[in-house]
Design a protein around this motif. Sequence first.
Motif, PDB file in Angstrom:
ATOM      1  N   ALA A 188       0.818  -1.215   0.000  1.00  0.00           N
ATOM      2  CA  ALA A 188       0.000   0.000   0.000  1.00  0.00           C
ATOM      3  C   ALA A 188       0.850   1.264   0.000  1.00  0.00           C
ATOM      4  N   ARG A 189       2.127   1.111   0.290  1.00  0.00           N
ATOM      5  CA  ARG A 189       3.001   2.295   0.405  1.00  0.00           C
ATOM      6  C   ARG A 189       3.768   2.591  -0.878  1.00  0.00           C
ATOM      7  N   ARG A 190       3.502   1.844  -1.929  1.00  0.00           N
ATOM      8  CA  ARG A 190       4.348   2.000  -3.117  1.00  0.00           C
ATOM      9  C   ARG A 190       4.044   3.261  -3.920  1.00  0.00           C
ATOM     10  N   VAL A 191       2.893   3.862  -3.652  1.00  0.00           N
ATOM     11  CA  VAL A 191       2.607   5.146  -4.303  1.00  0.00           C
ATOM     12  C   VAL A 191       2.983   6.252  -3.323  1.00  0.00           C
ATOM     13  N   THR A 192       3.712   7.248  -3.829  1.00  0.00           N
ATOM     14  CA  THR A 192       4.087   8.388  -2.997  1.00  0.00           C
ATOM     15  C   THR A 192       3.166   9.556  -3.311  1.00  0.00           C
ATOM     16  N   LEU A 193       2.602  10.136  -2.266  1.00  0.00           N
ATOM     17  CA  LEU A 193       1.814  11.359  -2.444  1.00  0.00           C
ATOM     18  C   LEU A 193       2.806  12.517  -2.380  1.00  0.00           C
ATOM     19  N   VAL A 194       3.221  12.980  -3.557  1.00  0.00           N
ATOM     20  CA  VAL A 194       4.254  14.010  -3.631  1.00  0.00           C
ATOM     21  C   VAL A 194       3.700  15.339  -3.150  1.00  0.00           C
ATOM     22  N   GLU A 195       2.415  15.557  -3.494  1.00  0.00           N
ATOM     23  CA  GLU A 195       1.833  16.865  -3.206  1.00  0.00           C
ATOM     24  C   GLU A 195       0.325  16.716  -3.133  1.00  0.00           C
ATOM     25  N   ARG A 196      -0.292  17.414  -2.201  1.00  0.00           N
ATOM     26  CA  ARG A 196      -1.748  17.507  -2.174  1.00  0.00           C
ATOM     27  C   ARG A 196      -2.107  18.929  -1.800  1.00  0.00           C
ATOM     28  N   VAL A 197      -2.771  19.621  -2.704  1.00  0.00           N
ATOM     29  CA  VAL A 197      -3.136  21.014  -2.461  1.00  0.00           C
ATOM     30  C   VAL A 197      -4.649  21.097  -2.404  1.00  0.00           C
ATOM     31  N   GLU A 198      -5.171  21.452  -1.240  1.00  0.00           N
ATOM     32  CA  GLU A 198      -6.620  21.598  -1.096  1.00  0.00           C
ATOM     33  C   GLU A 198      -7.058  22.847  -1.845  1.00  0.00           C
ATOM     34  N   ARG A 199      -8.183  22.748  -2.511  1.00  0.00           N
ATOM     35  CA  ARG A 199      -8.705  23.904  -3.227  1.00  0.00           C
ATOM     36  C   ARG A 199      -9.310  24.877  -2.206  1.00  0.00           C
ATOM     37  N   PRO A 200      -9.023  26.172  -2.329  1.00  0.00           N
ATOM     38  CA  PRO A 200      -9.608  27.103  -1.363  1.00  0.00           C
ATOM     39  C   PRO A 200     -11.132  27.161  -1.497  1.00  0.00           C
ATOM     40  N   ALA A 201     -11.810  27.379  -0.391  1.00  0.00           N
ATOM     41  CA  ALA A 201     -13.272  27.457  -0.421  1.00  0.00           C
ATOM     42  C   ALA A 201     -13.697  28.685  -1.219  1.00  0.00           C
ATOM     43  N   SER A 202     -14.793  28.562  -1.990  1.00  0.00           N
ATOM     44  CA  SER A 202     -15.200  29.631  -2.900  1.00  0.00           C
ATOM     45  C   SER A 202     -16.141  30.631  -2.231  1.00  0.00           C
TER      46      SER A 202
ATOM     47  N   THR B 157      10.165   5.780 -13.507  1.00  0.00           N
ATOM     48  CA  THR B 157       9.234   6.423 -12.584  1.00  0.00           C
ATOM     49  C   THR B 157       8.053   7.005 -13.335  1.00  0.00           C
ATOM     50  N   VAL B 158       6.864   6.789 -12.812  1.00  0.00           N
ATOM     51  CA  VAL B 158       5.671   7.391 -13.408  1.00  0.00           C
ATOM     52  C   VAL B 158       5.123   8.414 -12.423  1.00  0.00           C
ATOM     53  N   ARG B 159       4.735   9.569 -12.980  1.00  0.00           N
ATOM     54  CA  ARG B 159       4.239  10.657 -12.134  1.00  0.00           C
ATOM     55  C   ARG B 159       2.929  11.168 -12.737  1.00  0.00           C
ATOM     56  N   VAL B 160       1.977  11.418 -11.870  1.00  0.00           N
ATOM     57  CA  VAL B 160       0.628  11.780 -12.302  1.00  0.00           C
ATOM     58  C   VAL B 160       0.144  12.987 -11.517  1.00  0.00           C
ATOM     59  N   ARG B 161      -0.478  13.930 -12.214  1.00  0.00           N
ATOM     60  CA  ARG B 161      -1.182  15.009 -11.514  1.00  0.00           C
ATOM     61  C   ARG B 161      -2.667  14.769 -11.682  1.00  0.00           C
ATOM     62  N   ARG B 162      -3.428  14.858 -10.616  1.00  0.00           N
ATOM     63  CA  ARG B 162      -4.855  14.566 -10.721  1.00  0.00           C
ATOM     64  C   ARG B 162      -5.680  15.605  -9.979  1.00  0.00           C
ATOM     65  N   ASN B 163      -6.830  15.899 -10.541  1.00  0.00           N
ATOM     66  CA  ASN B 163      -7.733  16.903  -9.980  1.00  0.00           C
ATOM     67  C   ASN B 163      -8.918  16.198  -9.331  1.00  0.00           C
ATOM     68  N   LEU B 164      -9.022  16.330  -8.028  1.00  0.00           N
ATOM     69  CA  LEU B 164     -10.116  15.691  -7.297  1.00  0.00           C
ATOM     70  C   LEU B 164     -11.146  16.752  -6.929  1.00  0.00           C
ATOM     71  N   ASP B 165     -12.233  16.313  -6.279  1.00  0.00           N
ATOM     72  CA  ASP B 165     -13.310  17.244  -5.950  1.00  0.00           C
ATOM     73  C   ASP B 165     -12.824  18.438  -5.128  1.00  0.00           C
ATOM     74  N   HIS B 166     -11.940  18.172  -4.170  1.00  0.00           N
ATOM     75  CA  HIS B 166     -11.549  19.247  -3.260  1.00  0.00           C
ATOM     76  C   HIS B 166     -10.060  19.537  -3.264  1.00  0.00           C
ATOM     77  N   ALA B 167      -9.306  18.838  -4.081  1.00  0.00           N
ATOM     78  CA  ALA B 167      -7.850  19.002  -4.023  1.00  0.00           C
ATOM     79  C   ALA B 167      -7.203  18.564  -5.328  1.00  0.00           C
ATOM     80  N   THR B 168      -5.967  18.991  -5.497  1.00  0.00           N
ATOM     81  CA  THR B 168      -5.127  18.510  -6.592  1.00  0.00           C
ATOM     82  C   THR B 168      -3.990  17.711  -5.973  1.00  0.00           C
ATOM     83  N   GLU B 169      -3.689  16.560  -6.587  1.00  0.00           N
ATOM     84  CA  GLU B 169      -2.630  15.715  -6.039  1.00  0.00           C
ATOM     85  C   GLU B 169      -1.589  15.381  -7.102  1.00  0.00           C
ATOM     86  N   VAL B 170      -0.363  15.177  -6.644  1.00  0.00           N
ATOM     87  CA  VAL B 170       0.676  14.600  -7.496  1.00  0.00           C
ATOM     88  C   VAL B 170       1.078  13.270  -6.873  1.00  0.00           C
ATOM     89  N   LEU B 171       0.979  12.207  -7.675  1.00  0.00           N
ATOM     90  CA  LEU B 171       1.335  10.865  -7.214  1.00  0.00           C
ATOM     91  C   LEU B 171       2.528  10.362  -8.019  1.00  0.00           C
TER      92      LEU B 171
END
Lengths: 328, 263
Positions: A188-202, B157-171
């Motif tokens: 389950a750890r093989r994918v790295t979450l490099v970045e997660r940016v929450e969208r600001p509330a509108s 290495t594979v890298r993906v940017r994805r747009n979710l309902d409340h956030a954007t992620e890079v995996l």
Amino acid sequence: MTTTAPVLVLLDHTPDGALRGPVREVVTLARELAGNAGVLGVWAADAELGADVLADLGALGVTRVHRLVADADTHLSAVLAEALEQALAAAGAGLLLTVSSFENKEAAARVALATGAGVVTDADGLEVVDGRYVASKTVFAGTWNTRCAVTAPVAVVTVKANAVQASPAAAPVATEVVDLAVTVSAVARRVTLVERVERPASGRPDLGSAHVVVAGGRGTEGDFSPVEDLADALGAAVGATRVATDEGWIGHDAQIGQTGVTISPRLYVGAGVSGAVHHRGGMQASGTIVAVNSDPDAPIFEIADFGVVGDLFTVLPQAAAELRRLKG
Amino acid sequence: MPRVRIVVCVKHVPDIQSERALGPDRRVVRDGGDGTLNELDENALEAALSIAEARDDAEVVVLTVGPDDAVDAVRKGLQMGADEAVHVVDDAIAGSDVIGTARVLAAAVQHVGDVDLVVTGMAGLDGLTSLLPTALAQLLDLPALPLAAELTVDGGTVRVRRNLDHATEVLEASLPALVSVTDQANEPRYPNFKGIMAARKKQVTTLTLADLGVDASTVGAAGARTEVVDAAARPPRENRVLLTDEGDAGLRLAAYLVEQKLV
């Protein structure tokens, strides 16, 4: 008819620990199904579970919350899925309910595979019939109604926003919080979450779960001000067609459609929206459909409850002003 | 550069512009002659072909599971530029739920062998569950990077940017891996004359469940964990109002919303 095993609900929340809107609806549905078996929640501990949220959950009838303290990021679907499997086991639940979102569906697929559960996505209703869970859902861009029974002993169902109206339990309960330490596998750890940016509330309601949505299409010619004005008069979320987002008139997160945000609000207003099948796939299950378009042949008029052939730049402001006047 | 093998999973679905229906058996009517390659799988093919073209020694295998007509979906993939095609067809597959379909696809990917990257579309436009990509990844024991709006493969290495309902992620993950791509990821190519001619010479390998060693009782209606018990076309909306603006349509709209208790 109610079920005999507890029902477990994934409690989606914001990074600062507020419940996402549709969660309260899903908990309400769970309570109706669970009867005396009880509604349990599962909370990913990336945000604090505050006293106000606990009180809210108690009012909704949630007797216990399993707080997931995982040794990996639960935003990763494989991690969340393993955590949910452990929560299902700890709760002795026969049904896992989540809000329908792409992230939750990713986890739902994994939980179903790992536990042998049957999975139904995008349900707009759920009942117990002869001991089986039977979900209702619309398919083919909202043109067919189906009912789908889960034949496995365990069910995982993702529920669309606005499927039920959130309501408090007959009497509030005290909600117990139990920590569940989760150790996830190396797989389950093989994918790295490099970045997660929450969208600001509108400042407006969330598009996916809003009760009212006003959407703009090609006919706005890039000027969304009448759409936003009517949305504000209605307390609505703002959405758009693929054309409008591709043109850069509004962000991609506003795109309503079968590949964008799927909505089923009580009221949908489409302004300058032609009603291409891709868009209809994302909104045709809406309660009441209003369309304003200068083209009398626009396909959206085929599905509109209230259609106006006219100029959105005069009709929308007039409607918004009248609604404000009526409200006083 | 090392040899890279990419499998693209595609589906033959009823054309969304046609009158789609569920039959008396409550299954999707798939033999009306209105079948087509799932539009969203064209994005998957485009992603795979672009990755392959940036390499010296890469091959793209297009794979489908479905009845006889489904071969059209892999043929379209060959026309777009895929090198090989695999079509799994077996009567016992009919009635599969998404888990059953994932089982067959997983066995077929393993049959192809030495696969570095599995690419799928973000959803099938028939069922629109979006469950398949992660289920397939789990069965294949591959890291999953779903819903790529941007996709890059750099070395291993594979890298993906994805747009979710409340956030954007890079995996990010190491190959081998599975990605699903959205319709924001690229603009799919149209098969050109050269591609269409070249596709005529390419073989489609047809496989059965027995060829794949899949137990028929784990797929199809027999292996399904869900069952559609009711299906009906939604009745047309009633009491519809259609008017042409004569200067007061905004007022009438406001009055309608109040009357319907929608405000």
